[in-house]
Design a protein around this motif. Structure first.
Motif, PDB file in Angstrom:
ATOM      1  N   VAL A 166     -10.235  26.375  -4.048  1.00  0.00           N
ATOM      2  CA  VAL A 166     -10.820  27.181  -5.118  1.00  0.00           C
ATOM      3  C   VAL A 166     -10.883  28.651  -4.705  1.00  0.00           C
ATOM      4  CG1 VAL A 166     -13.298  26.923  -4.563  1.00  0.00           C
ATOM      5  CG2 VAL A 166     -12.576  27.226  -6.930  1.00  0.00           C
ATOM      6  N   LEU A 193      -7.225  29.947  -5.065  1.00  0.00           N
ATOM      7  CA  LEU A 193      -6.770  30.051  -6.452  1.00  0.00           C
ATOM      8  C   LEU A 193      -7.530  31.092  -7.274  1.00  0.00           C
ATOM      9  CD1 LEU A 193      -6.257  26.276  -7.337  1.00  0.00           C
ATOM     10  CD2 LEU A 193      -4.480  27.999  -6.944  1.00  0.00           C
ATOM     11  N   THR A 194      -8.790  31.356  -6.919  1.00  0.00           N
ATOM     12  CA  THR A 194      -9.610  32.243  -7.749  1.00  0.00           C
ATOM     13  C   THR A 194      -9.844  33.624  -7.154  1.00  0.00           C
ATOM     14  OG1 THR A 194     -11.727  31.535  -6.762  1.00  0.00           O
ATOM     15  CG2 THR A 194     -10.903  30.271  -8.667  1.00  0.00           C
ATOM     16  N   LEU A 223      -6.961  20.848 -16.423  1.00  0.00           N
ATOM     17  CA  LEU A 223      -7.618  21.327 -15.219  1.00  0.00           C
ATOM     18  C   LEU A 223      -8.806  20.400 -14.993  1.00  0.00           C
ATOM     19  CD1 LEU A 223      -8.038  23.440 -12.957  1.00  0.00           C
ATOM     20  CD2 LEU A 223      -9.375  24.778 -14.614  1.00  0.00           C
ATOM     21  N   VAL A 253      -9.440  20.642  -8.742  1.00  0.00           N
ATOM     22  CA  VAL A 253     -10.028  21.655  -7.866  1.00  0.00           C
ATOM     23  C   VAL A 253     -11.511  21.358  -7.646  1.00  0.00           C
ATOM     24  CG1 VAL A 253     -10.468  24.125  -7.560  1.00  0.00           C
ATOM     25  CG2 VAL A 253      -8.423  23.382  -8.796  1.00  0.00           C
ATOM     26  N   GLN A 273     -16.109  30.778 -10.573  1.00  0.00           N
ATOM     27  CA  GLN A 273     -14.926  30.045 -10.122  1.00  0.00           C
ATOM     28  C   GLN A 273     -14.177  29.452 -11.308  1.00  0.00           C
ATOM     29  OE1 GLN A 273     -16.402  27.165  -7.294  1.00  0.00           O
ATOM     30  NE2 GLN A 273     -16.285  28.597  -5.578  1.00  0.00           N
ATOM     31  N   LEU A 297     -10.393  30.442 -12.575  1.00  0.00           N
ATOM     32  CA  LEU A 297      -9.310  29.456 -12.655  1.00  0.00           C
ATOM     33  C   LEU A 297      -8.608  29.550 -14.011  1.00  0.00           C
ATOM     34  CD1 LEU A 297     -11.050  26.343 -11.043  1.00  0.00           C
ATOM     35  CD2 LEU A 297      -9.071  27.571 -10.100  1.00  0.00           C
ATOM     36  N   VAL A 343      -4.473  28.752 -13.935  1.00  0.00           N
ATOM     37  CA  VAL A 343      -4.312  27.546 -13.114  1.00  0.00           C
ATOM     38  C   VAL A 343      -4.200  26.353 -14.051  1.00  0.00           C
ATOM     39  CG1 VAL A 343      -5.385  26.075 -11.363  1.00  0.00           C
ATOM     40  CG2 VAL A 343      -5.541  28.572 -11.174  1.00  0.00           C
TER      41      VAL A 343
END
Length: 186
Positions: A176, A179-180, A60, A119, A105, A109, A114
Protein backbone atom coordinates in the motif's frame (compact mmCIF):
# COMPACT_ATOMS: atom_id res chain seq x y z
CA UNK A 1 -14.17 0.08 -10.48
CA UNK A 2 -15.75 -2.19 -7.90
CA UNK A 3 -14.17 -1.69 -4.46
CA UNK A 4 -14.70 -4.48 -1.95
CA UNK A 5 -13.84 -4.05 1.72
CA UNK A 6 -12.61 -7.37 2.97
CA UNK A 7 -10.61 -7.73 6.18
CA UNK A 8 -7.30 -8.88 7.57
CA UNK A 9 -9.35 -11.70 9.09
CA UNK A 10 -8.76 -13.71 5.88
CA UNK A 11 -5.24 -14.36 7.16
CA UNK A 12 -6.71 -16.62 9.82
CA UNK A 13 -6.68 -19.17 6.99
CA UNK A 14 -2.87 -19.27 7.16
CA UNK A 15 -0.58 -21.11 9.54
CA UNK A 16 1.12 -18.26 11.44
CA UNK A 17 4.21 -20.36 12.15
CA UNK A 18 4.81 -21.19 8.49
CA UNK A 19 3.80 -17.71 7.35
CA UNK A 20 4.60 -15.15 10.09
CA UNK A 21 4.18 -12.18 7.70
CA UNK A 22 0.73 -11.86 6.16
CA UNK A 23 0.99 -10.52 2.62
CA UNK A 24 -1.54 -10.10 -0.13
CA UNK A 25 0.11 -12.77 -2.29
CA UNK A 26 -0.51 -15.56 0.25
CA UNK A 27 -2.70 -18.41 -0.97
CA UNK A 28 -5.78 -18.45 1.27
CA UNK A 29 -7.67 -21.70 1.69
CA UNK A 30 -10.67 -22.44 3.90
CA UNK A 31 -9.68 -24.73 6.76
CA UNK A 32 -11.36 -26.23 9.85
CA UNK A 33 -11.81 -23.86 12.76
CA UNK A 34 -12.67 -20.75 10.77
CA UNK A 35 -15.84 -18.96 11.80
CA UNK A 36 -18.58 -17.94 9.37
CA UNK A 37 -17.42 -14.31 9.11
CA UNK A 38 -13.93 -15.38 8.06
CA UNK A 39 -15.31 -17.92 5.60
CA UNK A 40 -17.63 -15.27 4.16
CA UNK A 41 -14.70 -12.91 3.53
CA UNK A 42 -12.72 -15.69 1.81
CA UNK A 43 -15.67 -16.67 -0.38
CA UNK A 44 -16.65 -13.09 -1.21
CA UNK A 45 -13.13 -12.15 -2.31
CA UNK A 46 -13.19 -15.05 -4.78
CA UNK A 47 -16.70 -14.13 -5.94
CA UNK A 48 -15.78 -10.48 -6.48
CA UNK A 49 -12.78 -11.40 -8.63
CA UNK A 50 -14.74 -13.99 -10.67
CA UNK A 51 -17.79 -11.75 -11.20
CA UNK A 52 -15.71 -8.71 -12.16
CA UNK A 53 -13.63 -10.74 -14.63
CA UNK A 54 -16.80 -12.21 -16.13
CA UNK A 55 -18.38 -8.75 -16.54
CA UNK A 56 -15.19 -7.01 -17.63
CA UNK A 57 -15.21 -4.73 -14.59
CA UNK A 58 -12.07 -3.71 -12.72
CA UNK A 59 -11.94 -4.45 -9.00
CA UNK A 60 -9.97 -3.41 -5.95
CA UNK A 61 -10.09 -5.58 -2.83
CA UNK A 62 -8.83 -3.90 0.33
CA UNK A 63 -8.05 -5.63 3.62
CA UNK A 64 -7.98 -3.16 6.52
CA UNK A 65 -6.02 -4.11 9.61
CA UNK A 66 -7.03 -2.93 13.11
CA UNK A 67 -8.62 0.49 12.57
CA UNK A 68 -7.93 3.11 15.24
CA UNK A 69 -9.36 6.56 15.81
CA UNK A 70 -11.97 8.49 17.75
CA UNK A 71 -14.87 6.31 18.89
CA UNK A 72 -13.44 3.23 17.19
CA UNK A 73 -13.69 -0.11 19.00
CA UNK A 74 -9.93 -0.79 19.06
CA UNK A 75 -9.08 2.64 20.45
CA UNK A 76 -11.86 4.25 22.49
CA UNK A 77 -13.54 0.87 23.03
CA UNK A 78 -10.43 -0.83 24.39
CA UNK A 79 -9.84 2.05 26.81
CA UNK A 80 -13.40 1.66 28.12
CA UNK A 81 -12.83 -2.09 28.48
CA UNK A 82 -9.58 -1.46 30.37
CA UNK A 83 -11.49 0.60 32.95
CA UNK A 84 -13.44 -2.54 33.86
CA UNK A 85 -10.84 -5.25 33.26
CA UNK A 86 -7.27 -4.06 32.60
CA UNK A 87 -5.96 -7.31 31.14
CA UNK A 88 -3.82 -7.80 28.08
CA UNK A 89 -1.90 -10.38 26.09
CA UNK A 90 1.88 -10.34 25.75
CA UNK A 91 4.05 -11.39 22.88
CA UNK A 92 1.74 -10.63 19.97
CA UNK A 93 2.13 -8.25 17.05
CA UNK A 94 -0.83 -6.14 15.94
CA UNK A 95 -0.95 -4.01 12.79
CA UNK A 96 -2.78 -0.74 13.43
CA UNK A 97 -4.02 1.93 11.05
CA UNK A 98 -5.64 5.24 11.91
CA UNK A 99 -8.99 5.76 10.20
CA UNK A 100 -7.72 8.96 8.52
CA UNK A 101 -4.68 7.16 7.12
CA UNK A 102 -6.91 4.33 5.88
CA UNK A 103 -9.05 6.93 4.07
CA UNK A 104 -5.97 8.55 2.50
CA UNK A 105 -4.66 5.15 1.38
CA UNK A 106 -7.97 4.15 -0.20
CA UNK A 107 -8.40 7.48 -1.98
CA UNK A 108 -4.82 7.36 -3.30
CA UNK A 109 -5.33 3.81 -4.62
CA UNK A 110 -8.40 4.97 -6.56
CA UNK A 111 -6.85 8.23 -7.77
CA UNK A 112 -3.68 6.46 -8.95
CA UNK A 113 -5.76 3.99 -10.96
CA UNK A 114 -4.84 0.84 -9.07
CA UNK A 115 -6.95 -1.94 -10.57
CA UNK A 116 -7.41 -5.69 -10.17
CA UNK A 117 -5.37 -5.85 -6.99
CA UNK A 118 -5.73 -7.00 -3.40
CA UNK A 119 -4.15 -4.53 -0.97
CA UNK A 120 -3.74 -4.50 2.81
CA UNK A 121 -4.74 -1.14 4.27
CA UNK A 122 -2.36 -1.08 7.20
CA UNK A 123 0.37 0.93 8.79
CA UNK A 124 2.26 0.05 11.92
CA UNK A 125 3.09 -3.27 13.54
CA UNK A 126 3.10 -2.80 17.32
CA UNK A 127 3.63 -5.21 20.18
CA UNK A 128 0.53 -6.23 22.09
CA UNK A 129 2.48 -5.42 25.25
CA UNK A 130 2.77 -1.77 24.18
CA UNK A 131 -0.78 -1.64 22.86
CA UNK A 132 -2.44 -2.95 26.05
CA UNK A 133 -0.07 -1.02 28.32
CA UNK A 134 -0.94 2.24 26.52
CA UNK A 135 -4.70 1.51 26.67
CA UNK A 136 -4.45 0.81 30.41
CA UNK A 137 -2.53 4.08 30.92
CA UNK A 138 -5.29 5.99 29.10
CA UNK A 139 -7.83 4.25 31.35
CA UNK A 140 -5.76 5.22 34.41
CA UNK A 141 -5.48 1.56 35.43
CA UNK A 142 -2.53 -0.74 36.07
CA UNK A 143 -2.18 -3.42 33.39
CA UNK A 144 -2.20 -7.13 34.18
CA UNK A 145 -0.85 -9.42 31.50
CA UNK A 146 -2.11 -12.95 31.12
CA UNK A 147 0.65 -15.45 31.93
CA UNK A 148 2.21 -17.14 28.88
CA UNK A 149 0.55 -20.48 29.61
CA UNK A 150 -2.87 -18.80 29.78
CA UNK A 151 -2.20 -16.79 26.62
CA UNK A 152 -1.39 -20.03 24.80
CA UNK A 153 -4.59 -21.67 26.01
CA UNK A 154 -6.62 -18.55 25.24
CA UNK A 155 -5.10 -18.44 21.75
CA UNK A 156 -6.76 -21.75 20.92
CA UNK A 157 -10.13 -20.46 22.13
CA UNK A 158 -10.00 -17.07 20.36
CA UNK A 159 -12.29 -17.04 17.30
CA UNK A 160 -10.72 -16.57 13.88
CA UNK A 161 -12.16 -13.05 13.69
CA UNK A 162 -9.59 -12.13 16.36
CA UNK A 163 -6.78 -14.22 14.84
CA UNK A 164 -4.26 -11.40 15.39
CA UNK A 165 -4.61 -11.86 19.17
CA UNK A 166 -4.16 -15.61 18.98
CA UNK A 167 -0.79 -15.56 17.22
CA UNK A 168 2.26 -13.43 16.75
CA UNK A 169 2.02 -12.29 13.13
CA UNK A 170 2.81 -9.24 11.08
CA UNK A 171 0.62 -7.80 8.34
CA UNK A 172 2.62 -6.50 5.39
CA UNK A 173 1.82 -2.90 4.53
CA UNK A 174 4.66 -2.22 2.08
CA UNK A 175 2.44 -2.76 -0.99
CA UNK A 176 0.00 0.00 0.00
CA UNK A 177 2.91 2.37 0.67
CA UNK A 178 4.42 1.59 -2.73
CA UNK A 179 1.14 1.93 -4.63
CA UNK A 180 -0.11 5.08 -2.87
CA UNK A 181 2.90 7.04 -1.71
CA UNK A 182 0.92 7.83 1.45
CA UNK A 183 3.22 8.55 4.35
CA UNK A 184 1.74 8.11 7.80
CA UNK A 185 3.04 9.89 10.88
CA UNK A 186 1.34 8.05 13.71
Amino acid sequence: LFVYFSSQVVYAALDPVQQPVQGEDAELVDRPGLDNYTRLKLIEEERVIAACKEKGIDYLIVRPTVVMGPNMQWSSGIVAAMRMAPFGLKGRTINLIHVEDLSHQLLALIERGVRNEVVNLGDLDVSSDDYFRHAARLAHRPIFFAPNWLSGAAGRAIPSTLWFLAHNVQVASDKVRRLTGVKTNR
